[in-house]
Motif scaffolding. Sequence first.
Motif, PDB file in Angstrom:
ATOM      1  N   ILE A  21     115.865  89.521  39.522  1.00 25.23           N
ATOM      2  CA  ILE A  21     115.411  91.089  39.689  1.00 25.23           C
ATOM      3  C   ILE A  21     114.319  91.281  40.700  1.00 25.23           C
ATOM      4  O   ILE A  21     114.354  92.364  41.274  1.00 25.23           O
ATOM      5  CB  ILE A  21     114.670  91.459  38.168  1.00 25.23           C
ATOM      6  CG1 ILE A  21     115.997  91.199  37.162  1.00 25.23           C
ATOM      7  CG2 ILE A  21     114.220  92.733  38.231  1.00 25.23           C
ATOM      8  CD1 ILE A  21     115.370  91.346  35.709  1.00 25.23           C
ATOM      9  N   ASN A  22     113.560  90.347  40.957  1.00 29.31           N
ATOM     10  CA  ASN A  22     112.448  90.657  41.906  1.00 29.31           C
ATOM     11  C   ASN A  22     112.163  89.284  42.925  1.00 29.31           C
ATOM     12  O   ASN A  22     111.692  88.413  42.658  1.00 29.31           O
ATOM     13  CB  ASN A  22     111.051  90.843  41.321  1.00 29.31           C
ATOM     14  CG  ASN A  22     109.931  91.228  42.179  1.00 29.31           C
ATOM     15  OD1 ASN A  22     110.243  91.685  43.328  1.00 29.31           O
ATOM     16  ND2 ASN A  22     108.688  91.245  41.708  1.00 29.31           N
ATOM     17  N   PRO A  23     113.306  89.263  43.701  1.00 28.87           N
ATOM     18  CA  PRO A  23     113.308  88.199  44.725  1.00 28.87           C
ATOM     19  C   PRO A  23     112.136  87.648  45.391  1.00 28.87           C
ATOM     20  O   PRO A  23     111.298  88.664  45.772  1.00 28.87           O
ATOM     21  CB  PRO A  23     114.592  88.226  45.550  1.00 28.87           C
ATOM     22  CG  PRO A  23     114.685  89.749  45.671  1.00 28.87           C
ATOM     23  CD  PRO A  23     114.058  90.256  44.242  1.00 28.87           C
ATOM     24  N   VAL A  24     112.096  86.210  45.975  1.00 28.78           N
ATOM     25  CA  VAL A  24     111.025  85.896  46.676  1.00 28.78           C
ATOM     26  C   VAL A  24     111.705  85.563  47.960  1.00 28.78           C
ATOM     27  O   VAL A  24     112.916  85.034  48.065  1.00 28.78           O
ATOM     28  CB  VAL A  24     110.361  84.620  46.043  1.00 28.78           C
ATOM     29  CG1 VAL A  24     109.407  84.019  47.010  1.00 28.78           C
ATOM     30  CG2 VAL A  24     109.679  84.751  44.676  1.00 28.78           C
ATOM     31  N   HIS A  25     111.038  86.146  49.041  1.00 29.38           N
ATOM     32  CA  HIS A  25     111.899  85.814  50.299  1.00 29.38           C
ATOM     33  C   HIS A  25     111.156  84.830  50.955  1.00 29.38           C
ATOM     34  O   HIS A  25     109.960  84.438  50.841  1.00 29.38           O
ATOM     35  CB  HIS A  25     111.501  87.088  50.961  1.00 29.38           C
ATOM     36  CG  HIS A  25     112.118  88.649  50.609  1.00 29.38           C
ATOM     37  ND1 HIS A  25     113.544  88.707  50.737  1.00 29.38           N
ATOM     38  CD2 HIS A  25     111.654  89.498  49.671  1.00 29.38           C
ATOM     39  CE1 HIS A  25     113.722  89.768  50.120  1.00 29.38           C
ATOM     40  NE2 HIS A  25     112.635  90.284  49.385  1.00 29.38           N
ATOM     41  N   GLY A  26     111.749  84.089  52.051  1.00 31.63           N
ATOM     42  CA  GLY A  26     111.370  83.135  52.817  1.00 31.63           C
ATOM     43  C   GLY A  26     111.558  81.792  52.099  1.00 31.63           C
ATOM     44  O   GLY A  26     112.023  81.581  51.138  1.00 31.63           O
ATOM     45  N   VAL A  27     110.570  80.742  52.457  1.00 29.11           N
ATOM     46  CA  VAL A  27     110.695  79.489  52.093  1.00 29.11           C
ATOM     47  C   VAL A  27     109.592  79.321  50.895  1.00 29.11           C
ATOM     48  O   VAL A  27     109.230  78.267  50.417  1.00 29.11           O
ATOM     49  CB  VAL A  27     110.222  78.518  53.065  1.00 29.11           C
ATOM     50  CG1 VAL A  27     111.296  78.549  54.128  1.00 29.11           C
ATOM     51  CG2 VAL A  27     108.963  78.854  53.767  1.00 29.11           C
ATOM     52  N   GLY A  28     108.943  80.399  50.402  1.00 26.74           N
ATOM     53  CA  GLY A  28     107.899  80.091  49.442  1.00 26.74           C
ATOM     54  C   GLY A  28     108.690  79.754  48.178  1.00 26.74           C
ATOM     55  O   GLY A  28     107.763  78.934  47.446  1.00 26.74           O
ATOM     56  N   LEU A  29     109.864  80.101  47.817  1.00 26.33           N
ATOM     57  CA  LEU A  29     110.516  79.584  46.561  1.00 26.33           C
ATOM     58  C   LEU A  29     110.612  78.093  46.783  1.00 26.33           C
ATOM     59  O   LEU A  29     110.196  77.418  45.664  1.00 26.33           O
ATOM     60  CB  LEU A  29     111.817  80.250  46.547  1.00 26.33           C
ATOM     61  CG  LEU A  29     112.725  79.897  45.175  1.00 26.33           C
ATOM     62  CD1 LEU A  29     112.010  80.686  44.056  1.00 26.33           C
ATOM     63  CD2 LEU A  29     113.850  80.408  45.391  1.00 26.33           C
ATOM     64  N   SER A  30     110.948  77.401  47.890  1.00 30.06           N
ATOM     65  CA  SER A  30     110.911  76.067  47.924  1.00 30.06           C
ATOM     66  C   SER A  30     109.521  75.475  47.688  1.00 30.06           C
ATOM     67  O   SER A  30     109.773  74.056  47.047  1.00 30.06           O
ATOM     68  CB  SER A  30     111.668  75.739  49.322  1.00 30.06           C
ATOM     69  OG  SER A  30     112.897  76.218  49.400  1.00 30.06           O
ATOM     70  N   ALA A  31     108.585  75.944  48.232  1.00 31.23           N
ATOM     71  CA  ALA A  31     107.497  75.127  48.100  1.00 31.23           C
ATOM     72  C   ALA A  31     106.692  75.331  46.563  1.00 31.23           C
ATOM     73  O   ALA A  31     105.855  74.459  46.117  1.00 31.23           O
ATOM     74  CB  ALA A  31     106.298  75.768  49.028  1.00 31.23           C
ATOM     75  N   SER A  32     107.129  76.430  46.078  1.00 30.30           N
ATOM     76  CA  SER A  32     106.365  76.907  44.879  1.00 30.30           C
ATOM     77  C   SER A  32     106.915  76.474  43.578  1.00 30.30           C
ATOM     78  O   SER A  32     106.431  75.990  42.408  1.00 30.30           O
ATOM     79  CB  SER A  32     105.950  78.124  44.794  1.00 30.30           C
ATOM     80  OG  SER A  32     106.823  79.027  44.916  1.00 30.30           O
ATOM     81  N   LEU A  33     108.236  76.531  43.623  1.00 30.26           N
ATOM     82  CA  LEU A  33     109.129  76.526  42.367  1.00 30.26           C
ATOM     83  C   LEU A  33     109.015  75.030  41.582  1.00 30.26           C
ATOM     84  O   LEU A  33     108.765  74.946  40.485  1.00 30.26           O
ATOM     85  CB  LEU A  33     110.430  76.876  42.679  1.00 30.26           C
ATOM     86  CG  LEU A  33     111.542  76.898  41.356  1.00 30.26           C
ATOM     87  CD1 LEU A  33     111.115  77.993  40.277  1.00 30.26           C
ATOM     88  CD2 LEU A  33     113.053  77.105  41.736  1.00 30.26           C
ATOM     89  N   PRO A  34     109.128  73.975  42.506  1.00 31.10           N
ATOM     90  CA  PRO A  34     108.951  72.686  41.772  1.00 31.10           C
ATOM     91  C   PRO A  34     107.579  72.527  41.052  1.00 31.10           C
ATOM     92  O   PRO A  34     107.663  71.883  40.159  1.00 31.10           O
ATOM     93  CB  PRO A  34     109.348  71.833  43.119  1.00 31.10           C
ATOM     94  CG  PRO A  34     110.054  72.473  44.046  1.00 31.10           C
ATOM     95  CD  PRO A  34     109.496  73.902  43.678  1.00 31.10           C
ATOM     96  N   LEU A  35     106.481  72.700  41.928  1.00 26.72           N
ATOM     97  CA  LEU A  35     105.466  72.692  41.498  1.00 26.72           C
ATOM     98  C   LEU A  35     104.977  73.525  40.162  1.00 26.72           C
ATOM     99  O   LEU A  35     104.449  73.162  39.010  1.00 26.72           O
ATOM    100  CB  LEU A  35     104.168  73.134  42.488  1.00 26.72           C
ATOM    101  CG  LEU A  35     103.751  72.283  43.514  1.00 26.72           C
ATOM    102  CD1 LEU A  35     103.046  72.858  44.655  1.00 26.72           C
ATOM    103  CD2 LEU A  35     102.759  71.154  42.824  1.00 26.72           C
ATOM    104  N   PHE A  36     105.595  74.873  40.346  1.00 28.78           N
ATOM    105  CA  PHE A  36     105.488  75.534  39.037  1.00 28.78           C
ATOM    106  C   PHE A  36     106.043  74.845  37.752  1.00 28.78           C
ATOM    107  O   PHE A  36     105.442  74.839  36.732  1.00 28.78           O
ATOM    108  CB  PHE A  36     106.184  76.989  39.339  1.00 28.78           C
ATOM    109  CG  PHE A  36     106.377  77.797  38.001  1.00 28.78           C
ATOM    110  CD1 PHE A  36     105.062  78.702  37.809  1.00 28.78           C
ATOM    111  CD2 PHE A  36     107.094  78.041  37.123  1.00 28.78           C
ATOM    112  CE1 PHE A  36     104.835  79.546  36.707  1.00 28.78           C
ATOM    113  CE2 PHE A  36     107.101  79.187  36.343  1.00 28.78           C
ATOM    114  CZ  PHE A  36     106.136  79.737  35.847  1.00 28.78           C
ATOM    115  N   ASN A  37     107.356  74.393  37.886  1.00 25.71           N
ATOM    116  CA  ASN A  37     108.006  73.888  36.860  1.00 25.71           C
ATOM    117  C   ASN A  37     107.357  72.509  36.231  1.00 25.71           C
ATOM    118  O   ASN A  37     107.251  72.230  35.046  1.00 25.71           O
ATOM    119  CB  ASN A  37     109.443  73.490  37.157  1.00 25.71           C
ATOM    120  CG  ASN A  37     110.429  74.728  37.371  1.00 25.71           C
ATOM    121  OD1 ASN A  37     110.298  75.544  36.533  1.00 25.71           O
ATOM    122  ND2 ASN A  37     111.224  74.694  38.185  1.00 25.71           N
ATOM    123  N   LEU A  38     106.782  71.836  37.146  1.00 24.36           N
ATOM    124  CA  LEU A  38     106.142  70.721  36.837  1.00 24.36           C
ATOM    125  C   LEU A  38     104.924  70.913  36.018  1.00 24.36           C
ATOM    126  O   LEU A  38     104.634  70.262  35.202  1.00 24.36           O
ATOM    127  CB  LEU A  38     105.855  69.817  37.953  1.00 24.36           C
ATOM    128  CG  LEU A  38     107.191  68.801  38.408  1.00 24.36           C
ATOM    129  CD1 LEU A  38     106.694  68.377  40.083  1.00 24.36           C
ATOM    130  CD2 LEU A  38     107.158  67.584  37.565  1.00 24.36           C
TER     131      LEU A  38
END
Length: 222
Positions: free
Chosen positions: A35-52
Amino acid sequence: MDALLWKKFKEIKNQRIRTAVILAFPFLISIILIINPVHGVGLSASLPLFNLMICWLLMFNIEDFVFAEVVFGTGINIWKMWCFDMLYSIITAAFYTGIEILLLSVLGAGNYRIDIVKLFVSFCCGCGLICFATCYICDYSKLKNYISSIGGIFNFLLLGYICVTYGQAVWLIKYLNPLFAVSIILAVFSIVIVYKFSRIEKFVNNIRKLSDGYENKNFIDE
């Protein structure tokens, strides 16, 4: 190890609301990101950390395993219990991340940039950080708790930063490589601490001291 699997199965079966929330979590995160996408490479850097970090908060519960060992006399040591709980949290976080990326790839608007290297580095950072935040478990002494508290506070701040910046996390992207180096050192330190200095007798004794202190405080307050 069968005793730990049985204990974890009983927890999942008896805590149905918590289990439902955990199972629905990756789908909820995916919907929010679609619904509210994250642009750029921020998703790759933050998603695994967030889930962990979320899995660390929701799933790390080694105290129940220790008390189960005392009751049932399984003979499983703290090192094995710590490894089991850590692997459980890490594997679940990896599964969450995979599900979310798959859903975003299929249902997303096409503006996601998944950097595999940053994804891997971020995941390794999270593993090291949650290892450090849980090394107190070796004997539950005050010193180990103080050391782990530093990691726990940093993890909370990092999780809050990711949430506030909604995955953009400019500073995280900038300092991801230094954080990776530090997290590897912390992971090795934590593994050595838990493997070399785990004593279930000291653990149970320290837990009992904390319980007695809490009961005495309540008695004085009354």
